[in-house]
Write a protein that holds these residues in place. Sequence first.
Motif, PDB file in Angstrom:
ATOM      1  N   LEU A  85       0.852  -1.184   0.000  1.00  0.00           N
ATOM      2  CA  LEU A  85       0.000   0.000   0.000  1.00  0.00           C
ATOM      3  C   LEU A  85       0.889   1.235   0.000  1.00  0.00           C
ATOM      4  O   LEU A  85       1.910   1.281   0.673  1.00  0.00           O
ATOM      5  CB  LEU A  85      -0.902   0.007   1.232  1.00  0.00           C
ATOM      6  CG  LEU A  85      -1.859  -1.177   1.347  1.00  0.00           C
ATOM      7  CD1 LEU A  85      -2.585  -1.139   2.674  1.00  0.00           C
ATOM      8  CD2 LEU A  85      -2.853  -1.167   0.209  1.00  0.00           C
ATOM      9  N   GLY A  86       0.520   2.231  -0.750  1.00  0.00           N
ATOM     10  CA  GLY A  86       1.316   3.456  -0.783  1.00  0.00           C
ATOM     11  C   GLY A  86       2.510   3.314  -1.703  1.00  0.00           C
ATOM     12  O   GLY A  86       2.484   2.601  -2.703  1.00  0.00           O
ATOM     13  N   ALA A  87       3.606   3.983  -1.339  1.00  0.00           N
ATOM     14  CA  ALA A  87       4.781   4.046  -2.204  1.00  0.00           C
ATOM     15  C   ALA A  87       5.781   2.925  -1.954  1.00  0.00           C
ATOM     16  O   ALA A  87       6.830   2.889  -2.587  1.00  0.00           O
ATOM     17  CB  ALA A  87       5.476   5.396  -2.005  1.00  0.00           C
ATOM     18  N   GLU A  88       5.500   2.013  -1.047  1.00  0.00           N
ATOM     19  CA  GLU A  88       6.447   0.945  -0.739  1.00  0.00           C
ATOM     20  C   GLU A  88       6.568  -0.006  -1.925  1.00  0.00           C
ATOM     21  O   GLU A  88       5.571  -0.526  -2.417  1.00  0.00           O
ATOM     22  CB  GLU A  88       5.973   0.191   0.504  1.00  0.00           C
ATOM     23  CG  GLU A  88       7.025  -0.695   1.110  1.00  0.00           C
ATOM     24  CD  GLU A  88       6.596  -1.267   2.449  1.00  0.00           C
ATOM     25  OE1 GLU A  88       7.451  -1.818   3.130  1.00  0.00           O
ATOM     26  OE2 GLU A  88       5.411  -1.170   2.806  1.00  0.00           O
ATOM     27  N   THR A 109      -5.272 -35.227   6.553  1.00  0.00           N
ATOM     28  CA  THR A 109      -5.176 -33.941   5.877  1.00  0.00           C
ATOM     29  C   THR A 109      -3.739 -33.435   5.944  1.00  0.00           C
ATOM     30  O   THR A 109      -3.002 -33.734   6.889  1.00  0.00           O
ATOM     31  CB  THR A 109      -6.108 -32.892   6.508  1.00  0.00           C
ATOM     32  OG1 THR A 109      -5.767 -32.716   7.883  1.00  0.00           O
ATOM     33  CG2 THR A 109      -7.554 -33.306   6.392  1.00  0.00           C
ATOM     34  N   GLY A 110      -3.368 -32.683   4.931  1.00  0.00           N
ATOM     35  CA  GLY A 110      -2.036 -32.101   4.888  1.00  0.00           C
ATOM     36  C   GLY A 110      -2.095 -30.717   4.270  1.00  0.00           C
ATOM     37  O   GLY A 110      -2.984 -30.413   3.470  1.00  0.00           O
ATOM     38  N   TYR A 111      -1.165 -29.887   4.660  1.00  0.00           N
ATOM     39  CA  TYR A 111      -1.100 -28.518   4.152  1.00  0.00           C
ATOM     40  C   TYR A 111       0.357 -28.095   4.075  1.00  0.00           C
ATOM     41  O   TYR A 111       1.155 -28.402   4.963  1.00  0.00           O
ATOM     42  CB  TYR A 111      -1.871 -27.582   5.085  1.00  0.00           C
ATOM     43  CG  TYR A 111      -1.620 -26.113   4.818  1.00  0.00           C
ATOM     44  CD1 TYR A 111      -2.295 -25.451   3.801  1.00  0.00           C
ATOM     45  CD2 TYR A 111      -0.704 -25.395   5.559  1.00  0.00           C
ATOM     46  CE1 TYR A 111      -2.050 -24.115   3.533  1.00  0.00           C
ATOM     47  CE2 TYR A 111      -0.454 -24.057   5.302  1.00  0.00           C
ATOM     48  CZ  TYR A 111      -1.130 -23.428   4.290  1.00  0.00           C
ATOM     49  OH  TYR A 111      -0.884 -22.109   4.023  1.00  0.00           O
ATOM     50  N   LEU A 112       0.706 -27.388   3.016  1.00  0.00           N
ATOM     51  CA  LEU A 112       2.031 -26.800   2.863  1.00  0.00           C
ATOM     52  C   LEU A 112       1.835 -25.407   2.293  1.00  0.00           C
ATOM     53  O   LEU A 112       1.138 -25.241   1.284  1.00  0.00           O
ATOM     54  CB  LEU A 112       2.898 -27.654   1.937  1.00  0.00           C
ATOM     55  CG  LEU A 112       4.339 -27.209   1.753  1.00  0.00           C
ATOM     56  CD1 LEU A 112       5.096 -27.278   3.081  1.00  0.00           C
ATOM     57  CD2 LEU A 112       5.032 -28.080   0.714  1.00  0.00           C
ATOM     58  N   GLY A 113       2.400 -24.410   2.948  1.00  0.00           N
ATOM     59  CA  GLY A 113       2.197 -23.039   2.495  1.00  0.00           C
ATOM     60  C   GLY A 113       3.447 -22.192   2.614  1.00  0.00           C
ATOM     61  O   GLY A 113       4.328 -22.461   3.441  1.00  0.00           O
ATOM     62  N   LEU A 114       3.528 -21.174   1.785  1.00  0.00           N
ATOM     63  CA  LEU A 114       4.633 -20.216   1.798  1.00  0.00           C
ATOM     64  C   LEU A 114       4.051 -18.814   1.765  1.00  0.00           C
ATOM     65  O   LEU A 114       3.184 -18.511   0.942  1.00  0.00           O
ATOM     66  CB  LEU A 114       5.542 -20.422   0.574  1.00  0.00           C
ATOM     67  CG  LEU A 114       6.521 -19.288   0.274  1.00  0.00           C
ATOM     68  CD1 LEU A 114       7.630 -19.243   1.310  1.00  0.00           C
ATOM     69  CD2 LEU A 114       7.093 -19.423  -1.126  1.00  0.00           C
ATOM     70  N   VAL A 115       4.535 -17.969   2.666  1.00  0.00           N
ATOM     71  CA  VAL A 115       4.208 -16.548   2.634  1.00  0.00           C
ATOM     72  C   VAL A 115       5.527 -15.790   2.590  1.00  0.00           C
ATOM     73  O   VAL A 115       6.389 -15.978   3.453  1.00  0.00           O
ATOM     74  CB  VAL A 115       3.395 -16.109   3.871  1.00  0.00           C
ATOM     75  CG1 VAL A 115       3.181 -14.605   3.859  1.00  0.00           C
ATOM     76  CG2 VAL A 115       2.067 -16.834   3.922  1.00  0.00           C
ATOM     77  N   ALA A 116       5.707 -14.951   1.581  1.00  0.00           N
ATOM     78  CA  ALA A 116       6.897 -14.113   1.462  1.00  0.00           C
ATOM     79  C   ALA A 116       6.427 -12.666   1.388  1.00  0.00           C
ATOM     80  O   ALA A 116       5.786 -12.265   0.420  1.00  0.00           O
ATOM     81  CB  ALA A 116       7.699 -14.491   0.224  1.00  0.00           C
ATOM     82  N   SER A 117       6.732 -11.907   2.431  1.00  0.00           N
ATOM     83  CA  SER A 117       6.290 -10.516   2.513  1.00  0.00           C
ATOM     84  C   SER A 117       7.487  -9.612   2.773  1.00  0.00           C
ATOM     85  O   SER A 117       8.022  -9.588   3.883  1.00  0.00           O
ATOM     86  CB  SER A 117       5.266 -10.361   3.639  1.00  0.00           C
ATOM     87  OG  SER A 117       4.967  -9.004   3.838  1.00  0.00           O
ATOM     88  N   PRO A 118       7.903  -8.831   1.767  1.00  0.00           N
ATOM     89  CA  PRO A 118       9.045  -7.935   1.952  1.00  0.00           C
ATOM     90  C   PRO A 118       8.644  -6.553   2.484  1.00  0.00           C
ATOM     91  O   PRO A 118       9.460  -5.644   2.511  1.00  0.00           O
ATOM     92  CB  PRO A 118       9.597  -7.819   0.524  1.00  0.00           C
ATOM     93  CG  PRO A 118       8.381  -7.909  -0.337  1.00  0.00           C
ATOM     94  CD  PRO A 118       7.441  -8.849   0.377  1.00  0.00           C
ATOM     95  N   PHE A 119       7.414  -6.409   2.924  1.00  0.00           N
ATOM     96  CA  PHE A 119       6.887  -5.089   3.255  1.00  0.00           C
ATOM     97  C   PHE A 119       7.073  -4.746   4.727  1.00  0.00           C
ATOM     98  O   PHE A 119       6.946  -5.600   5.606  1.00  0.00           O
ATOM     99  CB  PHE A 119       5.394  -5.006   2.907  1.00  0.00           C
ATOM    100  CG  PHE A 119       5.087  -5.494   1.523  1.00  0.00           C
ATOM    101  CD1 PHE A 119       5.656  -4.881   0.424  1.00  0.00           C
ATOM    102  CD2 PHE A 119       4.255  -6.566   1.322  1.00  0.00           C
ATOM    103  CE1 PHE A 119       5.385  -5.326  -0.854  1.00  0.00           C
ATOM    104  CE2 PHE A 119       3.980  -7.030   0.053  1.00  0.00           C
ATOM    105  CZ  PHE A 119       4.550  -6.405  -1.055  1.00  0.00           C
ATOM    106  N   GLY A 120       7.308  -3.470   4.981  1.00  0.00           N
ATOM    107  CA  GLY A 120       7.412  -2.973   6.348  1.00  0.00           C
ATOM    108  C   GLY A 120       6.073  -3.006   7.065  1.00  0.00           C
ATOM    109  O   GLY A 120       6.015  -3.116   8.289  1.00  0.00           O
ATOM    110  N   GLN A 121       4.970  -2.887   6.312  1.00  0.00           N
ATOM    111  CA  GLN A 121       3.637  -2.922   6.915  1.00  0.00           C
ATOM    112  C   GLN A 121       3.240  -4.329   7.352  1.00  0.00           C
ATOM    113  O   GLN A 121       2.347  -4.504   8.174  1.00  0.00           O
ATOM    114  CB  GLN A 121       2.604  -2.403   5.913  1.00  0.00           C
ATOM    115  CG  GLN A 121       2.859  -0.989   5.473  1.00  0.00           C
ATOM    116  CD  GLN A 121       2.013  -0.614   4.262  1.00  0.00           C
ATOM    117  OE1 GLN A 121       1.364  -1.448   3.653  1.00  0.00           O
ATOM    118  NE2 GLN A 121       2.038   0.659   3.904  1.00  0.00           N
TER     119      GLN A 121
END
Length: 200
Positions: A85-88, A109-121
């Motif tokens: 959001l914004g200028a980031e 049941t099985g789950y595999l997930g990846l979250v990659a967040s380079p944001f300061g927010q």
Amino acid sequence: MMKTHRELPISLALALLAFGAAPAMAYDPPPGGDSLQSLFSPVFLSGFQSVASSEAPMADTLNPAASGALQRPTLDFSYAALTALGAEPGLGTVLNLGIALPQPYGVWTGYLGLVASPFGQMPLGSVVRARVGMAKDLYPKLLAGVGIDFSVGSNEGLGWGLDADLGVQGLVGDLGFMRDFRWGLAFRNLGMPFKSPGTV
């Protein structure tokens, strides 16, 4: 004597309310961490998150009993792009893969997930989460389940988490004006939730 019987349910309700309020006040997710659950499924991104959800296998991340009534193998894959959001500047990634495999004795049941967040927010960095669970129909309209989560990631330092979830779900059916009424109860994050040094 009648007065005592009327005060008992009120006293019990107040005690349960006080008992349940203490853990709620201790809830302190990292910045952006309260949004993680929404990223597990496009259904959750739309705003629908409930421990009574039947959107298995991803609903197992909310309540491990959700897959207990499945009769067929189910595979769920989703991708979401995160923009700032914004200028980031930058672009984040969310990948989710879930599977449910019914067996005569229950549903794995099985789950595999990846979250990659380079944001300061949303300073979560890169987090990989793996989960395995078992759900079973104890009675035709009562499901129970257990799940174990492991998370590992890095944001200015390596962090990890290991926790378990317990859940039940009741399938009531039509109840008055309510169609397909169901209820759920889940005890989640029993253990050490994920936290890395950069999210403190």
